[in-house]
Write a protein that holds these residues in place. Structure first.
Motif, mmCIF file in Angstrom:
data_model
loop_
_atom_site.group_PDB
_atom_site.id
_atom_site.type_symbol
_atom_site.label_atom_id
_atom_site.label_comp_id
_atom_site.label_asym_id
_atom_site.label_seq_id
_atom_site.Cartn_x
_atom_site.Cartn_y
_atom_site.Cartn_z
ATOM 1 N N THR A 1 0.701 -1.241 -0.056
ATOM 2 C CA THR A 1 -0.074 0.027 -0.005
ATOM 3 C C THR A 1 0.937 1.142 -0.118
ATOM 4 N N HIS A 2 2.082 1.108 -0.063
ATOM 5 C CA HIS A 2 3.119 2.218 -0.058
ATOM 6 C C HIS A 2 3.989 2.131 -1.127
ATOM 7 N N PRO A 3 3.903 2.450 -2.472
ATOM 8 C CA PRO A 3 4.678 2.456 -3.509
ATOM 9 C C PRO A 3 6.173 2.774 -3.243
ATOM 10 N N GLU B 1 14.656 -0.483 6.981
ATOM 11 C CA GLU B 1 14.005 -1.039 7.949
ATOM 12 C C GLU B 1 13.442 -0.031 8.890
ATOM 13 N N SER B 2 14.027 0.838 9.151
ATOM 14 C CA SER B 2 13.725 2.084 10.134
ATOM 15 C C SER B 2 12.490 2.707 9.642
ATOM 16 N N ALA B 3 12.486 3.034 8.187
ATOM 17 C CA ALA B 3 11.386 3.784 7.515
ATOM 18 C C ALA B 3 10.242 2.797 7.624
ATOM 19 N N LEU B 4 10.598 1.543 7.420
ATOM 20 C CA LEU B 4 9.300 0.492 7.336
ATOM 21 C C LEU B 4 8.598 0.504 8.833
ATOM 22 N N GLU B 5 9.288 0.420 9.806
ATOM 23 C CA GLU B 5 8.939 0.322 10.946
ATOM 24 C C GLU B 5 8.076 1.539 11.592
ATOM 25 N N ALA B 6 8.711 2.716 11.209
ATOM 26 C CA ALA B 6 7.871 3.830 11.345
ATOM 27 C C ALA B 6 6.497 3.983 10.916
ATOM 28 N N VAL B 7 6.345 3.589 9.358
ATOM 29 C CA VAL B 7 5.208 3.471 8.677
ATOM 30 C C VAL B 7 4.124 2.437 9.655
ATOM 31 N N ILE B 8 4.809 1.237 9.708
ATOM 32 C CA ILE B 8 4.033 0.250 10.389
ATOM 33 C C ILE B 8 3.383 0.761 11.699
ATOM 34 N N GLU B 9 4.331 1.422 12.505
ATOM 35 C CA GLU B 9 3.837 1.893 13.802
ATOM 36 C C GLU B 9 2.619 3.204 13.779
ATOM 37 N N GLU B 10 2.775 3.918 12.817
ATOM 38 C CA GLU B 10 2.009 4.825 12.689
ATOM 39 C C GLU B 10 0.585 4.589 11.731
ATOM 40 N N SER B 11 0.736 3.677 10.867
ATOM 41 C CA SER B 11 -0.726 3.516 9.927
ATOM 42 C C SER B 11 -0.695 2.019 9.645
ATOM 43 N N ASP C 1 18.203 5.633 11.437
ATOM 44 C CA ASP C 1 18.178 7.147 10.543
ATOM 45 C C ASP C 1 16.832 7.851 10.883
ATOM 46 N N ASN C 2 16.611 8.503 11.439
ATOM 47 C CA ASN C 2 15.282 8.970 11.445
ATOM 48 C C ASN C 2 14.837 10.042 10.359
ATOM 49 N N THR C 3 15.831 10.566 9.728
ATOM 50 C CA THR C 3 15.731 11.382 8.428
ATOM 51 C C THR C 3 15.346 10.669 7.408
ATOM 52 N N ALA C 4 15.837 9.273 7.267
ATOM 53 C CA ALA C 4 15.723 8.379 6.110
ATOM 54 C C ALA C 4 14.318 7.830 6.384
ATOM 55 N N ALA C 5 13.748 7.570 7.560
ATOM 56 C CA ALA C 5 12.424 7.094 8.059
ATOM 57 C C ALA C 5 11.472 8.303 7.389
ATOM 58 N N GLN C 6 11.761 9.201 7.803
ATOM 59 C CA GLN C 6 10.866 10.421 7.321
ATOM 60 C C GLN C 6 10.438 10.445 5.838
ATOM 61 N N SER C 7 11.433 10.405 5.042
ATOM 62 C CA SER C 7 11.547 10.440 3.720
ATOM 63 C C SER C 7 10.480 9.275 2.907
ATOM 64 N N TYR C 8 10.301 8.268 3.525
ATOM 65 C CA TYR C 8 9.603 7.201 3.153
ATOM 66 C C TYR C 8 8.164 7.208 3.679
ATOM 67 N N ARG C 9 7.836 7.813 4.383
ATOM 68 C CA ARG C 9 6.137 8.204 4.922
ATOM 69 C C ARG C 9 5.314 8.661 3.763
ATOM 70 N N ALA C 10 5.234 7.825 2.820
ATOM 71 C CA ALA C 10 4.234 8.027 1.788
ATOM 72 C C ALA C 10 2.811 7.856 2.085
ATOM 73 N N GLU C 11 1.838 8.428 1.410
ATOM 74 C CA GLU C 11 0.676 8.295 1.700
ATOM 75 C C GLU C 11 0.239 6.724 0.930
ATOM 76 N N PRO C 12 -0.580 5.952 1.560
ATOM 77 C CA PRO C 12 -1.025 4.896 0.887
ATOM 78 C C PRO C 12 -1.502 5.208 -0.403
ATOM 79 N N SER C 13 -1.173 3.965 -1.412
ATOM 80 C CA SER C 13 -1.866 3.988 -2.663
ATOM 81 C C SER C 13 -3.298 3.763 -2.700
ATOM 82 N N SER C 14 -4.345 4.359 -3.529
ATOM 83 C CA SER C 14 -5.271 3.993 -3.585
ATOM 84 C C SER C 14 -5.803 2.698 -3.714
#
Length: 305
Positions: A178-180, A218-228, A292-305
């Protein structure tokens, strides 16, 4: 007027087979496997069958027609006495009880197999191989978005950690589906790891670089999993598992294997450089300052429709 008809005292194998609705070949097989004792032979060297033999043949034919394996019939007769003894109510009841238990076991196995086939037809040949607990977790992914490699990985995880472990891992694949942007980065890092083949030395700078990229992803993915996404429902997932398996500790099921056993049994074609990359990524994951919190923020894309 006295009847001139006299029934035979014994009959040949062809007549015996015709009477019970079998074949001479089948009767010879009964002799070979010890299901039917060898009868007397006439002066011509051919088998002769008497009344008790015919009773035994009728028993065999009827129980075989009921779907009982010949070996099970033989074992059931072995627990009684001879065919005459089997006529007593107690011996018959014992034989029938054993045969009924066999049928019940086969019926349960048949139900399990039919249920598995239905699931594979409904969920898809690969998704249907996973347990209900895992497939339910995958239903939030867009149709057709899961890859064969995702399902293969879940199959391995379920074997090692059981359905609960695979359901937790399923969260990863749902989020990627759901996150391209995350999926694209996942593919890039996977390709970089695969490039660490046998031609790359373990101390090559690329090994540490790819390990850092893996940790950042993995940090980016974990952040998205935790938030949505389904990651927000992990507590409900564990609660559901506890409800279904109140006596389980969540570490797996009886059919699962330990991670230590899996290491020796499940082959992975990883080069020494790639294994070293995995070790470095694990070391980075264990160090909170390496996130790498900066990298994590960069991948927090909106889910695809």
């Amino acid at each position: 007027m006295r009847s001139s008809f006299m029934p035979p005292r014994q009959v040949k194998i062809g007549d015996a087979a015709a009477f019970v609705g079998s074949t001479p070949r089948a009767i010879r097989h009964y002799h070979e496997i010890g299901l039917l004792p060898e009868p007397e032979r006439g002066s011509d060297g051919r088998r002769r069958y008497g009344y008790e033999d015919m009773i035994r043949l009728l028993w065999i034919r009827r129980t075989a027609d009921a779907g009982i394996a010949l070996d099970d019939i033989r074992d059931a007769f072995a627990t009684g006495t001879d065919s005459a003894g089997a006529e007593s109510g107690e011996d018959v009841a014992g034989i029938l009880e054993r045969l009924e238990e066999t049928l019940a076991e086969r019926e349960a196995e048949l139900r399990r197999q039919r249920a598995a086939v239905r699931r594979m037809r409904t969920e898809g040949s690969r998704t249907g191989l996973l347990s209900d607990f895992v497939t339910e977790r995958l239903k939030s992914a867009p149709e057709g978005s899961l890859r064969q490699a995702d399902l293969d990985s879940l199959l391995v995880t379920e074997r090692i950690l059981g359905p609960l472990g695979a359901a937790v891992q399923a969260t990863r694949f749902v989020v990627l589906a759901t996150h391209p942007a995350l999926r694209e980065e996942s593919d890039r890092v996977d390709d970089a790891e695969e490039a660490l083949d046998d031609g790359v030395a373990v101390d090559d700078p690329r090994v540490a670089q790819v390990a850092a990229e893996r940790r950042a992803f993995e940090s980016a993915l974990e952040a998205v999993i935790e938030e949505s996404g389904p990651g927000a429902d992990d507590d409900a997932l564990f609660d559901a598992w506890d409800t279904l398996h109140p006596a389980a500790d969540g570490a797996g099921e009886a059919d699962s294997v330990s991670a230590f056993e899996a290491t020796g049994w499940m082959p992975y074609d990883f080069s020494p450089a790639r294994l070293r990359c995995m070790e470095l990524a694990a070391e980075l994951a264990a160090d909170p300052s390496a996130r790498d919190n900066t990298a994590a923020q960069s991948y927090r894309a909106e889910p695809s429709s």
